[in-house]
Design a protein around this motif. Structure first.
Motif, PDB file in Angstrom:
ATOM      1  N   ALA A  37     -12.390   7.066   7.336  1.00 27.93           N
ATOM      2  CA  ALA A  37     -13.045   7.970   5.682  1.00 27.93           C
ATOM      3  C   ALA A  37     -14.165   7.307   4.618  1.00 27.93           C
ATOM      4  O   ALA A  37     -15.133   7.644   4.526  1.00 27.93           O
ATOM      5  N   PRO A  55     -17.708   7.506   6.050  1.00 28.77           N
ATOM      6  CA  PRO A  55     -18.343   8.954   5.782  1.00 28.77           C
ATOM      7  C   PRO A  55     -18.498   9.566   4.661  1.00 28.77           C
ATOM      8  O   PRO A  55     -19.014   9.957   4.103  1.00 28.77           O
ATOM      9  N   LEU A  56     -17.189   9.240   3.733  1.00 27.46           N
ATOM     10  CA  LEU A  56     -17.310   9.362   2.042  1.00 27.46           C
ATOM     11  C   LEU A  56     -18.878   8.920   1.533  1.00 27.46           C
ATOM     12  O   LEU A  56     -19.505   9.395   0.597  1.00 27.46           O
ATOM     13  N   THR A 107     -21.104   7.699   3.151  1.00 31.69           N
ATOM     14  CA  THR A 107     -22.410   8.181   3.216  1.00 31.69           C
ATOM     15  C   THR A 107     -22.311   9.316   2.408  1.00 31.69           C
ATOM     16  O   THR A 107     -23.882  10.550   2.419  1.00 31.69           O
ATOM     17  N   ALA A 108     -21.588  10.084   2.502  1.00 32.04           N
ATOM     18  CA  ALA A 108     -22.513  11.843   1.654  1.00 32.04           C
ATOM     19  C   ALA A 108     -22.334  11.147   0.424  1.00 32.04           C
ATOM     20  O   ALA A 108     -23.226  11.802  -0.224  1.00 32.04           O
ATOM     21  N   VAL A 137     -14.032   3.224  -0.383  1.00 31.56           N
ATOM     22  CA  VAL A 137     -15.067   3.914  -0.660  1.00 31.56           C
ATOM     23  C   VAL A 137     -15.482   3.495  -1.593  1.00 31.56           C
ATOM     24  O   VAL A 137     -17.664   3.594  -0.897  1.00 31.56           O
ATOM     25  N   THR A 185     -15.719   7.466  -7.010  1.00 35.04           N
ATOM     26  CA  THR A 185     -14.774   7.325  -5.174  1.00 35.04           C
ATOM     27  C   THR A 185     -13.628   7.099  -6.150  1.00 35.04           C
ATOM     28  O   THR A 185     -12.484   7.081  -4.795  1.00 35.04           O
ATOM     29  N   VAL A 237     -17.568  12.047  -4.963  1.00 37.90           N
ATOM     30  CA  VAL A 237     -16.615  12.672  -3.714  1.00 37.90           C
ATOM     31  C   VAL A 237     -15.321  11.929  -3.726  1.00 37.90           C
ATOM     32  O   VAL A 237     -14.587  12.108  -2.185  1.00 37.90           O
ATOM     33  N   ASP A 291     -18.580  17.010  -3.523  1.00 40.11           N
ATOM     34  CA  ASP A 291     -17.765  17.875  -2.891  1.00 40.11           C
ATOM     35  C   ASP A 291     -16.578  18.451  -3.235  1.00 40.11           C
ATOM     36  O   ASP A 291     -15.727  18.845  -2.128  1.00 40.11           O
ATOM     37  N   CYS A 323     -17.490  14.750   4.652  1.00 40.46           N
ATOM     38  CA  CYS A 323     -16.930  13.175   5.664  1.00 40.46           C
ATOM     39  C   CYS A 323     -16.834  13.799   6.441  1.00 40.46           C
ATOM     40  O   CYS A 323     -16.546  12.780   6.964  1.00 40.46           O
ATOM     41  N   THR A 375     -17.234  14.947   9.351  1.00 40.47           N
ATOM     42  CA  THR A 375     -18.359  13.702  10.819  1.00 40.47           C
ATOM     43  C   THR A 375     -17.477  13.813  11.652  1.00 40.47           C
ATOM     44  O   THR A 375     -15.877  14.085  11.857  1.00 40.47           O
ATOM     45  N   PHE A 409     -15.873  11.040  11.695  1.00 43.89           N
ATOM     46  CA  PHE A 409     -13.502  11.129  10.495  1.00 43.89           C
ATOM     47  C   PHE A 409     -13.143  11.292  11.964  1.00 43.89           C
ATOM     48  O   PHE A 409     -12.451  11.066  11.894  1.00 43.89           O
TER      49      PHE A 409
END
Length: 341
Positions: free
Chosen positions: A110, A113-114, A116-117, A165, A215, A243, A269, A296, A298, A301
């Motif tokens: 995670a 992806p988190l 980049t989210a 994250v 985060t 996120v 999110d 996240c 993706t 992920f």
């Protein structure tokens, strides 16, 4: 000896094992000699019961079913709760450890992806992307000059939760020429020094940040971390990005701050509760971006999370210590197998 059986939580999976994430490779459990099944009859909508858990040695929790010490104490066959994802709020990790039940998660899957989210949200807000899309879609081109972005370079980004994250967020945004701050906590100091993150008080983080990025994990101490007081300390031109978990924010206070123009906008999110009520005000605000706790999810992920969770299930079934265990005390003196019912 009875076959080792894994129950798949039914909140995000169909009876054939196809999940909301797609195929997560449950055939690898079969190949390893484990039997698996999705909880029958859809399971419970929000929480398992001891009767539901009774036939299983392990549970693969795709969503956020809660697991208390009392619950697993009444299900003596259960040995392992494997979370597909990084979060484990709602799971009494220490209580389960006392009962000999190991809890694992998939934090590395995670992390990027988190992060980049969060970056996606930051860039979208800084360019007022959604507002400008609505202008273009509505043919309202003459007003496009009223939706100028604020840019990123030279801005201050406050990261709340400098764990895996949060640290990845810092790495991603550093090349954008931003100042990065985080709350001064002992657990953050080594990471902050490595990443060039300035540690400040929570009050200063709120007051000096152009973007506040949440985060942090949800714990009793972090619930409603962003409350009316935090929001009042923020700049009217600043944004909130979440996120992490919806409960990190006092949602009523956030709604009021947005309505009153005390902050510029938000990107979320996660909400509290999920799913939100149809009349949730945040869903109708032009300066708020809301996604359904899925940004996240993706391909990377799903691939990495699937591999990690299957590996953990097989490891525990074989009496081996998994990589991402949340309480090592379960393994003092070796893996403590639970007696079967």
């Amino acid at each position: 000896m009875n076959q080792y059986v894994v129950g798949i939580s039914a909140d995000l999976a169909a009876p054939d094992g196809l999940t909301v994430f797609g195929d997560i490779g449950l055939d690898r459990l079969t190949d390893a000699g484990l039997r698996w099944e999705v909880f029958p009859d859809g399971g419970a909508p929000h929480a398992p019961t001891p009767e539901m858990l009774a036939p299983y040695d392990a549970v693969l929790s795709l969503g956020h079913w809660p697991f208390s010490r009392d619950l697993v104490a009444a299900a003596p066959r259960l040995k392992h709760v494997a979370r597909f994802g990084a979060g484990y709020d709602g799971i009494d990790v220490a209580g389960l450890a006392e009962e000999g039940v190991i809890v694992t998660n998939t934090p590395l899957a995670a992390r990027r992806p988190l992060a980049t989210a969060a970056l996606t949200f930051l860039l979208a807000l800084s360019h007022r992307l959604v507002e400008n899309h609505r202008l273009a879609a509505g043919g309202d081109w003459e007003r496009r000059g009223q939706r100028r972005g604020i840019g990123v370079a030279g801005r201050t980004v406050g990261i709340v939760g400098l764990g895996g994250v949060g640290s990845e967020v810092a790495r991603l945004i550093a090349p954008l020429g931003v100042r990065i701050v985080s709350e001064d906590r002992p657990s953050a100091r080594a990471r902050a020094a490595e990443l060039g993150v300035e540690l400040v008080s929570r009050t200063r983080l709120a007051a000096e940040s152009d973007f506040v990025v949440l985060t942090a994990a949800l714990t009793p101490s972090s619930r409603h971390l962003v409350d009316a007081g935090f929001l009042a300390a923020m700049r009217p031109t600043a944004y909130v990005i979440n996120v992490g978990r919806g409960q990190l924010i006092d949602q009523a206070a956030l709604t009021e701050a947005l309505r009153a123009g005390r902050i510029a906008g938000a990107a979320l999110d996660v909400l509290d509760p999920e799913p939100p009520a149809p009349d949730e005000p945040l869903l109708r605000m032009d300066n708020v971006i809301v996604t359904p706790h899925s940004l996240c999810w993706t391909a990377d992920f799903v691939r990495d999370g699937s591999g990690s969770v299957v590996e953990a299930l097989v490891d525990v079934a074989r009496g081996r210590r998994p990589v991402h265990t949340l309480d090592a005390s379960v393994y003092e003196g070796g893996y403590r197998a639970r007696p079967r019912a």
